[in-house]
Write a protein that holds these residues in place. Structure first.
Motif, short mmCIF file in Angstrom:
data_model
loop_
_atom_site.label_atom_id
_atom_site.label_comp_id
_atom_site.label_asym_id
_atom_site.label_seq_id
_atom_site.Cartn_x
_atom_site.Cartn_y
_atom_site.Cartn_z
N VAL A 139 -11.79 -2.17 -12.27
CA VAL A 139 -10.13 -2.54 -12.20
C VAL A 139 -10.12 -1.43 -11.01
CG1 VAL A 139 -8.19 -1.85 -13.31
CG2 VAL A 139 -9.75 -3.52 -14.50
N LEU A 140 -10.65 0.03 -11.89
CA LEU A 140 -10.64 0.57 -10.41
C LEU A 140 -10.70 0.31 -9.39
CD1 LEU A 140 -9.96 3.84 -10.07
CD2 LEU A 140 -12.27 4.47 -10.84
N GLY A 141 -12.45 -0.16 -9.06
CA GLY A 141 -12.20 -0.77 -7.46
C GLY A 141 -11.26 -1.73 -6.67
N ALA A 142 -10.28 -2.31 -8.16
CA ALA A 142 -9.75 -3.54 -7.23
C ALA A 142 -8.54 -3.03 -6.64
CB ALA A 142 -9.15 -4.61 -8.09
N VAL A 143 -8.52 -1.54 -7.48
CA VAL A 143 -6.71 -0.65 -7.49
C VAL A 143 -7.08 -0.20 -6.00
CG1 VAL A 143 -5.57 1.06 -8.08
CG2 VAL A 143 -6.02 -0.46 -9.34
N LEU A 144 -8.41 0.63 -5.50
CA LEU A 144 -8.88 1.37 -4.81
C LEU A 144 -8.38 0.56 -3.35
CD1 LEU A 144 -11.59 4.07 -5.92
CD2 LEU A 144 -9.37 4.68 -5.22
N LEU A 145 -9.20 -0.88 -3.68
CA LEU A 145 -9.73 -2.00 -2.82
C LEU A 145 -7.96 -2.93 -2.02
CD1 LEU A 145 -10.88 -4.28 -0.39
CD2 LEU A 145 -10.56 -5.55 -2.58
N PHE A 146 -6.83 -2.16 -3.08
CA PHE A 146 -5.92 -2.59 -3.28
C PHE A 146 -4.78 -1.58 -1.98
CE2 PHE A 146 -1.22 -2.08 -4.27
CZ PHE A 146 -0.30 -3.22 -3.65
N ALA A 147 -5.14 -0.36 -2.63
CA ALA A 147 -5.04 0.67 -1.07
C ALA A 147 -5.39 0.62 0.05
CB ALA A 147 -4.89 1.58 -2.35
N GLN A 148 -6.25 0.16 -0.20
CA GLN A 148 -7.02 0.39 1.33
C GLN A 148 -6.75 -0.69 2.08
OE1 GLN A 148 -9.08 2.46 2.85
NE2 GLN A 148 -8.55 3.61 1.05
N VAL A 149 -5.81 -1.77 1.76
CA VAL A 149 -5.71 -3.35 2.55
C VAL A 149 -4.33 -3.21 2.71
CG1 VAL A 149 -7.88 -4.67 1.63
CG2 VAL A 149 -5.79 -5.06 0.64
N LEU A 150 -3.29 -2.69 2.16
CA LEU A 150 -1.98 -2.78 1.87
C LEU A 150 -1.68 -3.00 2.49
CD1 LEU A 150 0.78 -2.97 0.12
CD2 LEU A 150 0.88 -0.57 -0.15
N GLU A 151 -1.73 -1.97 3.96
CA GLU A 151 -0.56 -1.57 5.42
C GLU A 151 -1.12 -2.80 6.13
OE1 GLU A 151 -0.46 1.86 8.90
OE2 GLU A 151 -0.46 2.53 6.05
N PRO A 152 -2.72 -3.18 6.34
CA PRO A 152 -3.24 -3.74 7.54
C PRO A 152 -2.72 -5.09 6.92
CG PRO A 152 -5.54 -3.27 6.27
CD PRO A 152 -4.14 -1.88 5.79
N LEU A 153 -3.08 -5.94 5.66
CA LEU A 153 -2.68 -6.90 5.52
C LEU A 153 -1.41 -7.39 4.59
CD1 LEU A 153 -6.12 -7.80 3.70
CD2 LEU A 153 -5.34 -8.07 5.63
N GLY A 154 -0.33 -6.61 4.05
CA GLY A 154 0.39 -6.92 3.63
C GLY A 154 0.85 -6.77 2.55
N LEU A 155 2.22 -6.67 1.70
CA LEU A 155 2.51 -7.46 0.46
C LEU A 155 1.84 -8.37 -0.44
CD1 LEU A 155 2.84 -5.48 -1.95
CD2 LEU A 155 5.23 -6.59 -1.56
N VAL A 156 2.07 -9.23 0.01
CA VAL A 156 1.45 -10.53 -0.47
C VAL A 156 0.28 -10.49 -0.49
CG1 VAL A 156 2.20 -12.72 -0.46
CG2 VAL A 156 3.67 -11.72 0.32
N LEU A 157 -0.49 -11.08 0.24
CA LEU A 157 -2.50 -10.43 0.10
C LEU A 157 -2.62 -9.33 -0.46
CD1 LEU A 157 -3.49 -11.78 4.20
CD2 LEU A 157 -2.59 -13.75 1.98
N SER A 158 -2.29 -8.81 -0.19
CA SER A 158 -2.94 -7.42 -1.11
C SER A 158 -3.21 -7.57 -2.04
CB SER A 158 -2.14 -5.86 -0.36
OG SER A 158 -2.79 -5.79 1.09
N SER A 159 -1.26 -8.27 -2.88
CA SER A 159 -1.31 -8.53 -4.62
C SER A 159 -2.48 -9.38 -4.64
CB SER A 159 0.19 -8.11 -4.51
OG SER A 159 0.27 -7.65 -4.11
N MET A 160 -2.70 -10.43 -4.17
CA MET A 160 -3.36 -11.74 -4.54
C MET A 160 -4.96 -10.90 -4.38
SD MET A 160 -1.67 -14.70 -2.41
CE MET A 160 -2.55 -15.96 -4.07
N ILE A 161 -4.93 -10.13 -4.23
CA ILE A 161 -6.54 -9.45 -3.64
C ILE A 161 -6.72 -8.70 -5.28
CG2 ILE A 161 -7.39 -8.02 -2.53
CD1 ILE A 161 -7.26 -9.29 0.25
N LEU A 169 5.40 -7.67 4.45
CA LEU A 169 5.05 -8.78 3.72
C LEU A 169 3.63 -9.64 3.93
CD1 LEU A 169 8.25 -10.18 2.45
CD2 LEU A 169 7.10 -8.65 1.07
N TRP A 170 3.56 -9.84 4.86
CA TRP A 170 2.39 -10.09 5.19
C TRP A 170 1.95 -9.74 6.62
CZ3 TRP A 170 1.52 -14.89 2.97
CH2 TRP A 170 2.46 -15.07 2.42
N PRO A 171 0.75 -9.57 6.94
CA PRO A 171 -0.20 -8.72 8.51
C PRO A 171 0.74 -8.76 9.18
CG PRO A 171 -1.55 -10.30 6.91
CD PRO A 171 -0.11 -10.27 7.08
N ARG A 172 -0.12 -7.09 10.06
CA ARG A 172 1.14 -6.97 11.26
C ARG A 172 0.31 -8.47 12.33
NH1 ARG A 172 -2.27 -1.84 11.99
NH2 ARG A 172 -2.06 -1.41 9.65
#
Length: 151
Positions: free
Chosen positions: A82-104, A146-149
């Motif tokens: 879970v800690l790794g998943a949260v760190l991954l979310f923090a890394q991919v939020l900006e480039p992938l957007g909220l929708v895909l980052s939340s799903m990841i 919401l979506w990737p750039r």
């Protein structure tokens, strides 16, 4: 086999919640609190920290005294996943957007649960992502992409 209260998962989990809440309350005290009518940026974090501390205390006090032995090896894997998943979310939020980052985040966090069920995980990730988007992007109007750039 009877063990001490310190060997009980509920008691230790409650203490962990109290410690996390105390840390959050300590950090949030540096922000202006405001009033109930005009809340400052420190009001919500401090309030949630107090709530977390209260729930942790309640959990620790309700822990049975004859709990099972604590297994550090089995309990450490889900925490790390879970800690790794949260760190991954923090890394991919900006480039992938909220929708895909939340799903990841949701799919990666579900790997902590055994057995892993793909269909349930995908349904859960879609449902929770819709809730996250409605809450943060529309209700709270937080300016997340919401979506990737480029889309």
């Amino acid at each position: 086999m009877k063990t001490s209260i310190l060997g009980n998962k509920d008691f230790l989990g409650g203490l962990l919640l109290v410690a996390i809440g105390a840390g959050a309350a300590f950090i949030s005290r540096s922000y202006p609190m405001g009033t109930l009518r005009q809340m400052g940026p420190g009001f919500m974090p401090f309030s949630l920290a107090l709530l977390l501390m209260g729930l942790g205390l309640l959990l620790a006090l309700r822990a049975p005294h004859d709990g099972e032995e604590l297994e550090w090896g089995g309990g450490l894997r889900p925490v790390l996943v879970v800690l790794g998943a949260v760190l991954l979310f923090a890394q991919v939020l900006e480039p992938l957007g909220l929708v895909l980052s939340s799903m990841i985040l949701i799919i990666a966090s579900s790997l902590a649960h055994t057995p892993f069920r793909l269909r349930e995980t995908l349904l859960l990730s879609v449902g929770l992502t819709v809730g996250v988007v409605l809450l943060f992007a529309y209700a709270l109007e937080i300016p997340f992409a919401l979506w990737p750039r480029g889309l």
